[in-house]
Design a protein around this motif. Structure first.
Motif, short mmCIF file in Angstrom:
data_model
loop_
_atom_site.label_atom_id
_atom_site.label_comp_id
_atom_site.label_asym_id
_atom_site.label_seq_id
_atom_site.Cartn_x
_atom_site.Cartn_y
_atom_site.Cartn_z
N TRP A 25 0.98 -1.15 0.20
CA TRP A 25 -0.06 -0.07 0.12
C TRP A 25 0.96 1.32 0.02
O TRP A 25 1.55 1.66 0.90
N PRO A 26 1.21 2.01 -1.06
CA PRO A 26 1.74 3.32 -1.32
C PRO A 26 1.02 4.19 -0.88
O PRO A 26 -0.11 4.36 -0.65
N ASN A 27 1.56 5.66 -1.04
CA ASN A 27 0.85 6.78 -0.76
C ASN A 27 0.30 7.02 0.80
O ASN A 27 -1.06 7.52 0.83
N LEU A 28 0.90 6.50 1.76
CA LEU A 28 0.54 6.62 2.99
C LEU A 28 1.37 7.81 3.66
O LEU A 28 2.39 7.76 3.51
N LEU A 29 0.42 8.42 4.67
CA LEU A 29 1.25 9.35 5.38
C LEU A 29 1.76 8.68 6.62
O LEU A 29 1.17 7.52 6.99
N PRO A 30 3.02 9.25 7.30
CA PRO A 30 3.45 8.33 8.28
C PRO A 30 2.52 8.36 9.29
O PRO A 30 1.87 9.18 9.51
N GLY A 31 2.51 7.28 10.18
CA GLY A 31 1.44 7.22 11.31
C GLY A 31 1.20 5.78 11.59
O GLY A 31 1.87 4.88 10.95
N ASP A 32 0.17 5.38 12.44
CA ASP A 32 -0.21 4.21 12.87
C ASP A 32 -1.12 3.82 12.16
O ASP A 32 -2.41 4.54 12.01
N TYR A 33 -1.48 2.42 11.49
CA TYR A 33 -2.55 1.79 11.17
C TYR A 33 -2.77 0.62 11.49
O TYR A 33 -1.88 -0.31 11.70
N GLY A 34 -3.90 0.22 11.83
CA GLY A 34 -4.43 -1.30 12.27
C GLY A 34 -4.55 -1.86 11.07
O GLY A 34 -4.87 -1.61 9.77
#
Length: 200
Positions: free
Chosen positions: A130-139
């Motif tokens: 999964w590209p194009n994500l902002l830095p951070g926490d994901y479930g």
């Protein structure tokens, strides 16, 4: 004020009805419909397959995390999800990402990303990107979608008939793990995580 509402996990990777806080967040960013052939993920994107030339997810819109503090242009990270333990190579891998707890882990209408990726028949493994994500926490939750119907199938008493798993590989008994137990911290340029499938 936070209220608690029933959240019935009917068709994904948990076994019972839980309650989750109702949190008001921004509407999700719309994503293009990009599909793998012959899958049931009719309203979602296809996750990219690392090393297989499938880059459908690269067209996905940049996310807007709860709170919306960062702009889409500030960073673009990739989450690479390795999954092993497939009992066969039928169907595909389904992955679902949440940027906050409402809807976790099965409400696709509240998910941040969700879609299929192919299974490598030689190794019985799969890799979703999964590209194009902002830095951070994901479930992160995954299923072995053996019949490509974009949901976790169950028997008459509610036991999953297909494989499932969560980031950090928490022990699963009768209910899905809490959102906080399945978080992956995504940083740039690429963050990798490995999930081991479970079958009941």
């Amino acid at each position: 004020m936070t209220t608690r509402v029933p959240l019935c996990l009917v068709s994904a990777v948990a076994f019972a009805c839980l309650s989750a806080p109702q949190i008001h967040s921004q509407p999700p960013v719309p994503h293009p419909v990009v599909l793998l052939p012959a899958t049931g993920w009719g309203t979602t994107e296809a996750a990219g397959a690392f090393g297989r030339g499938l880059d459908a997810a690269s067209t996905s819109a940049a996310p807007s995390l709860a709170g919306g503090a960062q702009s889409a242009s500030s960073s673009s990270c990739t989450l690479r999800i390795h999954v092993d333990g497939f009992r066969n190579t039928r169907g595909n891998l389904g992955t679902i990402l949440f940027s906050s707890s409402p809807g976790w882990p099965e409400d696709k209408s509240k998910a941040f990303r969700h879609g299929p990726a192919p299974i490598d028949k030689a190794t019985r493994t799969a890799v979703a990107e999964w590209p194009n994500l902002l830095p951070g926490d994901y479930g992160v939750a995954v299923i072995h979608d053996e019949n490509s119907n974009a949901k976790l199938d169950r028997n008459l008493i509610g036991i999953p008939k297909e494989g499932f798993g969560f980031a950090n590989n928490p022990h699963v008994a009768l209910t899905a793990p809490a959102f906080q137990q399945a978080l992956v911290h995504v940083s740039c340029p690429v963050t990798e995580t490995t999930i081991h499938l479970q079958y009941k």
